[in-house]
Design an enzyme around this catalytic site. Structure first.
Site, short mmCIF file in Angstrom:
data_model
loop_
_atom_site.label_atom_id
_atom_site.label_comp_id
_atom_site.label_asym_id
_atom_site.label_seq_id
_atom_site.Cartn_x
_atom_site.Cartn_y
_atom_site.Cartn_z
N HIS B 55 0.85 -1.19 0.00
CA HIS B 55 0.00 0.00 0.00
C HIS B 55 0.89 1.25 0.00
O HIS B 55 2.02 1.21 0.52
CB HIS B 55 -0.89 0.02 1.25
CG HIS B 55 -2.08 -0.89 1.15
ND1 HIS B 55 -3.15 -0.82 2.01
CD2 HIS B 55 -2.36 -1.89 0.27
CE1 HIS B 55 -4.04 -1.74 1.68
NE2 HIS B 55 -3.59 -2.41 0.63
N GLU B 57 0.85 3.82 1.82
CA GLU B 57 1.28 4.26 3.16
C GLU B 57 2.47 3.45 3.67
O GLU B 57 3.41 3.99 4.27
CB GLU B 57 0.13 4.10 4.18
CG GLU B 57 -1.12 4.91 3.86
CD GLU B 57 -2.15 4.10 3.08
OE1 GLU B 57 -1.75 3.38 2.12
OE2 GLU B 57 -3.34 4.18 3.41
N CYS B 85 -6.17 1.82 5.78
CA CYS B 85 -6.81 0.59 6.27
C CYS B 85 -6.21 0.22 7.63
O CYS B 85 -5.31 0.90 8.14
CB CYS B 85 -6.59 -0.54 5.26
SG CYS B 85 -4.88 -1.14 5.20
N CYS B 88 -2.40 -0.32 7.57
CA CYS B 88 -1.62 0.92 7.50
C CYS B 88 -1.75 1.74 8.78
O CYS B 88 -0.78 2.38 9.21
CB CYS B 88 -2.04 1.72 6.27
SG CYS B 88 -1.62 0.85 4.73
#
EC number: 3.5.4.33
Lengths: 147, 147
Positions: B55, B57, B85, B88
């Site tokens: 991801h 992040e 999410c 993260c």
């Protein structure tokens, strides 16, 4: 006699945790198992990599996906010596892990401190395999650290 | 006139999200800002890397730690185009992020669906900067995907 018992795989994860210990990392190890074969091994490397995301579970998920060429690990089981944290539980959700087996509980940072289901509904959980050994390794580490 | 407004940084994150879009990835982008300087940029690369942990992040946290040579990012602010999410949010906890600014809400998988505090108590949150632009990019992506 079945060689590939949960204890066998957790012992493999413990070997990884011992490597972390020797390198001055919080001793957590993991192996990813797919159809009775270890397809990835990892241990916590947050200090070495200067990266809080380098938990054993994250590294094992990344390595397993690399090995299988697949993002989803629905037929894989993760053996890890400590209860996964929220970050790792979240990663296991995205990977749709078939199962997670952990040895020792993490009463402070384990995902099960969060009441709601962080895990994927398909992910089966078991706890306690070789718990004493995993806990003893962690306790020795922190005892040494505090000296 | 201050050039370095939250909108400026979120626009940089949006540029990253657009790169994800162009590569067929779910368009989420992020930049890490430390003392008004962008020290890391990243976009979602889960497809390209075949890795659910990639991801924006997570990649931004890893890159920022690499840039600063530090595991803890207490003086850093993450600008990200979509609500993080659980994975993260968990990573931001370990990094002790100074702040998270996100554009669009993620009503299905955003960390705020989990009632309890997943974030580090030191992490300040703001939401809604350039929300419409970020949402529109995501909507276009999924509309195109469903065609």
């Amino acid at each position: 006699m079945d060689l590939y018992t949960p204890e066998y795989f957790m012992n493999e994860a413990l070997k990884e945790a011992k490597m972390a210990f020797e390198e001055g990392e919080i001793p957590v190890g993991a192996v990813m198992v797919c159809r009775n074969r270890v397809i990835a091994r990892a241990y916590n490397q947050t200090e070495k990599l200067t990266d809080v995301t380098a938990h054993a579970e994250i590294l094992a998920i990344t390595a397993a996906s690399d090995s299988l060429g697949a993002k989803y690990l629905t037929e894989c089981e993760l053996y890890v010596t400590l209860e996964p944290c929220v970050m790792c539980a979240g990663a296991s959700f995205w990977a749709q892990l078939g199962g997670i087996h952990f040895a020792a509980f993490d009463p402070r940072r384990g995902y099960s401190n969060i009441k709601e289901g962080l895990l994927h509904p398909k992910t089966k959980i078991s706890q306690g395999i070789m718990e004493a050994e995993a806990k003893q390794l962690l306790d020795s580490f922190f005892k040494q650290l505090r000296k």
